[in-house]
Write a protein that holds these residues in place. Sequence first.
Motif, PDB file in Angstrom:
ATOM      1  N   ALA A   8      13.968   1.348   8.246  1.00 58.95           N
ATOM      2  CA  ALA A   8      13.154   0.539   7.335  1.00 58.95           C
ATOM      3  C   ALA A   8      11.762   0.307   7.894  1.00 58.95           C
ATOM      4  CB  ALA A   8      13.840  -0.801   7.073  1.00 58.95           C
ATOM      5  N   LEU A   9      10.770   0.414   7.010  1.00 56.69           N
ATOM      6  CA  LEU A   9       9.403   0.010   7.298  1.00 56.69           C
ATOM      7  C   LEU A   9       9.113  -1.224   6.446  1.00 56.69           C
ATOM      8  CD1 LEU A   9       6.577   0.394   8.515  1.00 56.69           C
ATOM      9  CD2 LEU A   9       6.049   1.891   6.564  1.00 56.69           C
ATOM     10  N   VAL A  10       8.790  -2.336   7.100  1.00 60.46           N
ATOM     11  CA  VAL A  10       8.572  -3.611   6.417  1.00 60.46           C
ATOM     12  C   VAL A  10       7.117  -4.027   6.632  1.00 60.46           C
ATOM     13  CG1 VAL A  10       9.335  -6.002   6.192  1.00 60.46           C
ATOM     14  CG2 VAL A  10      10.988  -4.216   6.811  1.00 60.46           C
ATOM     15  N   ILE A  11       6.409  -4.251   5.525  1.00 60.63           N
ATOM     16  CA  ILE A  11       4.972  -4.555   5.587  1.00 60.63           C
ATOM     17  C   ILE A  11       4.705  -5.884   4.891  1.00 60.63           C
ATOM     18  CG2 ILE A  11       2.653  -3.743   4.957  1.00 60.63           C
ATOM     19  CD1 ILE A  11       3.971  -0.902   4.701  1.00 60.63           C
ATOM     20  N   GLY A  12       3.980  -6.775   5.553  1.00 62.63           N
ATOM     21  CA  GLY A  12       3.574  -8.037   4.947  1.00 62.63           C
ATOM     22  C   GLY A  12       2.139  -8.366   5.319  1.00 62.63           C
ATOM     23  N   ILE A  13       1.274  -8.498   4.327  1.00 62.34           N
ATOM     24  CA  ILE A  13      -0.152  -8.736   4.599  1.00 62.34           C
ATOM     25  C   ILE A  13      -0.597  -9.990   3.844  1.00 62.34           C
ATOM     26  CG2 ILE A  13      -2.465  -7.741   4.612  1.00 62.34           C
ATOM     27  CD1 ILE A  13      -1.106  -4.990   4.188  1.00 62.34           C
ATOM     28  N   GLY A  14      -0.959 -11.022   4.582  1.00 60.05           N
ATOM     29  CA  GLY A  14      -1.443 -12.254   3.973  1.00 60.05           C
ATOM     30  C   GLY A  14      -2.925 -12.480   4.231  1.00 60.05           C
ATOM     31  N   GLN A  15      -3.412 -12.075   5.410  1.00 58.92           N
ATOM     32  CA  GLN A  15      -4.821 -12.218   5.781  1.00 58.92           C
ATOM     33  C   GLN A  15      -5.470 -10.838   5.807  1.00 58.92           C
ATOM     34  OE1 GLN A  15      -6.363 -15.168   6.236  1.00 58.92           O
ATOM     35  NE2 GLN A  15      -4.428 -16.247   5.804  1.00 58.92           N
ATOM     36  N   TYR A  16      -6.636 -10.720   5.173  1.00 60.36           N
ATOM     37  CA  TYR A  16      -7.357  -9.454   5.112  1.00 60.36           C
ATOM     38  C   TYR A  16      -8.673  -9.565   5.893  1.00 60.36           C
ATOM     39  CZ  TYR A  16      -4.078  -7.759   1.614  1.00 60.36           C
ATOM     40  OH  TYR A  16      -2.949  -7.343   0.974  1.00 60.36           O
ATOM     41  N   ARG A  25      -0.339 -16.726   1.098  1.00 59.43           N
ATOM     42  CA  ARG A  25       0.267 -17.675   2.033  1.00 59.43           C
ATOM     43  C   ARG A  25       1.620 -17.251   2.561  1.00 59.43           C
ATOM     44  NH1 ARG A  25       0.142 -23.138  -1.246  1.00 59.43           N
ATOM     45  NH2 ARG A  25       0.687 -21.674  -2.910  1.00 59.43           N
ATOM     46  N   PHE A  26       2.380 -16.524   1.775  1.00 58.85           N
ATOM     47  CA  PHE A  26       3.791 -16.359   2.156  1.00 58.85           C
ATOM     48  C   PHE A  26       4.225 -14.903   2.333  1.00 58.85           C
ATOM     49  CE2 PHE A  26       3.496 -20.263  -0.498  1.00 58.85           C
ATOM     50  CZ  PHE A  26       3.682 -21.165   0.529  1.00 58.85           C
ATOM     51  N   THR A  27       3.302 -13.955   2.282  1.00 60.95           N
ATOM     52  CA  THR A  27       3.703 -12.557   2.461  1.00 60.95           C
ATOM     53  C   THR A  27       4.238 -12.293   3.867  1.00 60.95           C
ATOM     54  OG1 THR A  27       1.363 -12.124   2.863  1.00 60.95           O
ATOM     55  CG2 THR A  27       2.227 -11.553   0.692  1.00 60.95           C
ATOM     56  N   ASN A  28       3.653 -12.935   4.885  1.00 56.72           N
ATOM     57  CA  ASN A  28       4.175 -12.785   6.257  1.00 56.72           C
ATOM     58  C   ASN A  28       5.607 -13.299   6.348  1.00 56.72           C
ATOM     59  OD1 ASN A  28       1.628 -11.932   6.747  1.00 56.72           O
ATOM     60  ND2 ASN A  28       1.144 -13.390   8.377  1.00 56.72           N
ATOM     61  N   ILE A  83      14.221   2.690   3.819  1.00 55.23           N
ATOM     62  CA  ILE A  83      13.817   1.507   3.058  1.00 55.23           C
ATOM     63  C   ILE A  83      12.353   1.215   3.362  1.00 55.23           C
ATOM     64  CG2 ILE A  83      14.238  -0.951   2.640  1.00 55.23           C
ATOM     65  CD1 ILE A  83      17.102  -0.480   3.690  1.00 55.23           C
ATOM     66  N   ILE A  84      11.552   1.039   2.318  1.00 59.84           N
ATOM     67  CA  ILE A  84      10.154   0.636   2.476  1.00 59.84           C
ATOM     68  C   ILE A  84       9.951  -0.649   1.681  1.00 59.84           C
ATOM     69  CG2 ILE A  84       7.739   1.244   2.092  1.00 59.84           C
ATOM     70  CD1 ILE A  84       8.541   4.180   2.289  1.00 59.84           C
ATOM     71  N   TYR A  85       9.528  -1.690   2.379  1.00 61.54           N
ATOM     72  CA  TYR A  85       9.267  -2.986   1.735  1.00 61.54           C
ATOM     73  C   TYR A  85       7.794  -3.327   1.916  1.00 61.54           C
ATOM     74  CZ  TYR A  85       9.116  -8.055   1.072  1.00 61.54           C
ATOM     75  OH  TYR A  85       8.774  -9.317   0.658  1.00 61.54           O
ATOM     76  N   TYR A  86       7.139  -3.743   0.815  1.00 60.06           N
ATOM     77  CA  TYR A  86       5.729  -4.124   0.876  1.00 60.06           C
ATOM     78  C   TYR A  86       5.527  -5.463   0.178  1.00 60.06           C
ATOM     79  CZ  TYR A  86       0.700  -4.221   0.012  1.00 60.06           C
ATOM     80  OH  TYR A  86      -0.613  -4.597  -0.041  1.00 60.06           O
ATOM     81  N   ALA A  87       4.880  -6.397   0.885  1.00 65.04           N
ATOM     82  CA  ALA A  87       4.471  -7.674   0.297  1.00 65.04           C
ATOM     83  C   ALA A  87       2.995  -7.857   0.588  1.00 65.04           C
ATOM     84  CB  ALA A  87       5.288  -8.829   0.872  1.00 65.04           C
TER      85      ALA A  87
END
Length: 452
Positions: A8-16, A25-28, A83-87
């Motif tokens: 699985a690759l899990v990606i969460g980006i809240g700050q750019y 606020r909650f992607t991380n 599995i690839i998850y992106y938020a």
Amino acid sequence: MSRQDAYALVIGIGQYRDEAITPLRFTNADAKAFAELLVDDDICGVPEENVRLLVDEEATLFAIKDSISDWLSRKVGPDSTAIIYYAGHGDVEPDRTQSSHDGIANYLLPYDTSSTNLYASALSKEEFQGLVNTVRCKRSVILMDACHSGGVATAGSRKMRVGYSQDIYSSLAEGAGSTVIAASAPNQLSWEDENLGHGIFTYHLLEALRGEADADGDGRISMIEVFDYLKRKVPESARKLGGAEQTPVFKADMSEDIVLTVNPERIARIAEEEAEKAAAEQARIREVREKLFNFEKDNALPARAHNRVNLLIEKHPSQLTAKEKSILELMNAMCLGIVSVDTFVEHCDESVDPPGPTPVPGPKPIPQPPPPSTEEVSSGLNLAMILCSLFMPLVGFIAGLIFLGQQVEPKKKAGKRWIIISCVAFVLWFLLGACAVMLGALDQGLSNPYYY
């Protein structure tokens, strides 16, 4: 899904990096919670080394592309699950290549995206599709908690600008074993809520995988069960918390459902419950048989009724007819002393025909060949063909061959006879002709004056 063969690759980006892009606020929290669920031995049990987590500044465009096309592509095998998850943010802008049907280009926004030039800095739908195609495995699951089109950006939504696009998810689900679940339809926003501490989609996704989606209670949660749960819960929460519409999207091209999580405790408990039910049923049958034996021993229950009931109590309830069920109900009442043995026996005799011997099929009759035909060849025809064979042997020979091929024995004999006569006649005619030629030659020689 094999736990050891899942990646699985899990990606969460809240700050750019670009301050013009609205922080989330909650992607991380979404990404970290999903990664923790994957490695939880009581849920997914994926080995920690099989899960790569990219959060905020780790999730650059290069890092995302490298993690899919190199790390994930190298790790998976023919029987693996990827599995690839992106938020994070999704966005749209006018298609600079003018290759899309609707003139809109769709993007996922990595950490280092420039809001002024998505084409140069964001991950387009086409690029993402190409990256997914490098991961060659039996099953692929893509989970996306981001908006790609529709509406005006509002606080709490994972979307930046106005736009509309055709359904972008269908192409991602192309290929056997490919499945995509996205947080919202192409013209909707994906919402996050402070009270939940997550995006609405991910919050209910985590609920589903922790066991809430296990509709049949078998301890295994499949993709279809997950989506059935999400399509009920996500719209309900979006209307309640944000006053908006958010409808998850499911796209798949798979020959069989994909099991994402298992609950070992639940599975063990089910097996234990089944064993307990089987033991209780066997104990009940033994008790009933003992009571029936005592009834028969006291000469109150005829052996025929006893034998019939013994056969019925072994049957599964689904195999019983209505009459057989009524007999068992009356038997239970008899064992409890509610009805008399005589009443039970009378009802048993009326309801069930006594089992008779099973008829044994006799040997199949051996088919007899048809009797030979006795059709005779008429004497006139026979005489005519004999004469014809004597004076015209070729005609008699041909007729003999025709009759010799018949199935009727008398005709075969006649044909054989005509062939023999024809052959004899042919030889005789040949000899007569030869003699005539010789006599003619001799006569000519004697009449020649120069003959000495």
